[in-house]
Write an enzyme that holds these catalytic residues in place. Structure first.
Site, PDB file in Angstrom:
ATOM      1  N   HIS A 122       0.835  -1.203   0.000  1.00 33.43           N
ATOM      2  CA  HIS A 122       0.000   0.000   0.000  1.00 33.43           C
ATOM      3  C   HIS A 122       0.875   1.260   0.000  1.00 33.43           C
ATOM      4  O   HIS A 122       1.854   1.349   0.728  1.00 33.43           O
ATOM      5  CB  HIS A 122      -0.866   0.043   1.262  1.00 33.43           C
ATOM      6  N   ASN A 154       8.000  -4.076   3.878  1.00 32.12           N
ATOM      7  CA  ASN A 154       6.569  -3.788   3.885  1.00 32.12           C
ATOM      8  C   ASN A 154       5.912  -4.225   5.194  1.00 32.12           C
ATOM      9  O   ASN A 154       5.025  -3.534   5.710  1.00 32.12           O
ATOM     10  CB  ASN A 154       5.883  -4.483   2.704  1.00 32.12           C
TER      11      ASN A 154
END
Length: 282
Positions: A122, A154
């Site tokens: 994201h 991440n």
């Protein structure tokens, strides 16, 4: 351009499978009302018409982005965080899917590459939209994703920075913050994906924060690699450096004098208390 990446044969197959009379109608440009929430700082601007021609500008209720049709990444994503936006009971559904506002948006399967495994990372994180289930769901559009190293990045260092930013808004008194996020491609030559429509895995990522009330800004740069846990302020860099590396112009709505002051200095992270540590997690 896209022709050089796909080859004439692949393009011919696409056009043969999509007759002109049934081709999808491109989405309408974003409305000024949707983009108005970012007008105080301005949208990041690409330097150079050749780059701008590759972009699709899309605006959702929670964030806006500029999608690069060649790299198949968002070149930037912009959102505006407040305590109200970060407070609520919305939850992750992990419903990754193409963005209806972005022609050529990747699909979930496009990240399937055992030789070069990457997370669907994201850029505007799901936990930034806790107040709204629809906006949390919208954060899973694949146009908001970029190929990120999973373990150590991440799922770790990048997430720690996201949590620190939410804590600054919820606990640190910075209750109106515009966040701009995106890739730094650098010299990366790693393309992922199972088919002809591959996605470039960036060399690094940036975040630029602007405190609307205080008129302060700070930039971060993290290589796309696994880290041992490191304090977020270790990754602070001058915003002017990020402009050089990305070819983007940030803070364009501010006066030239204010841009120079905010972009040339390295800056400091604003800090926060620990009282809401459990509320900022994704």
């Amino acid at each position: 351009m896209i022709r050089s990446l796909l080859g004439a044969a692949a393009l011919a197959a696409i056009f043969a499978a999509t007759p002109r009379e049934t081709a999808a109608v491109p989405p309408a440009p974003p409305s000024s009302a949707c983009l108005a929430r970012f007008s105080v700082v301005g949208l990041p601007r690409h330097r150079g018409d050749d780059i701008a021609l590759k972009q699709t500008l899309a605006c959702h209720d929670g964030y806006a982005l500029s999608f690069n049709g060649e790299t198949r990444n968002p070149d930037w994503v912009i959102e505006r965080l407040t305590p109200a936006a970060l407070t609520g009971k919305a939850s992750r559904k992990d419903n990754f899917g193409p963005d209806p506002l972005v022609p050529g948006s990747p699909a979930k399967k496009d990240y399937t590459d055992p030789a070069n495994p990457r997370d669907r990372g994201h850029q505007a994180p799901a936990a930034d939209f806790k107040f709204s289930q629809p906006q949390t769901n919208d954060s899973f559009y694949m146009s908001n994703m970029s190929p990120q190293v999973g373990a150590g990045f991440n799922r770790a260092q990048w997430r720690f920075l996201e949590e620190d930013i939410r804590a600054a808004v919820l606990c640190g008194g910075h209750d109106d913050v515009i966040v701009m996020t995106g890739p730094i491609y650098g010299s990366s030559a790693t393309w992922i994906g199972p088919g002809p429509f591959k996605i470039l895995s960036p060399a690094a990522y940036f975040k630029v924060l602007y405190d609307v009330r205080a008129g302060r800004a700070v930039g971060f740069r993290l290589d796309n690699k696994a880290y041992t846990k490191t304090p977020s302020d270790h990754f602070i860099v001058p915003i002017s450096q990020l402009e050089v590396e990305t070819g983007l112009d940030f803070l364009g709505a501010l006066s030239r004098r204010d841009q120079n002051v905010l972009e040339r200095s390295k800056g400091t992270f604003w800090g926060h208390g620990q009282g809401c540590a459990n509320e900022v997690r994704d």
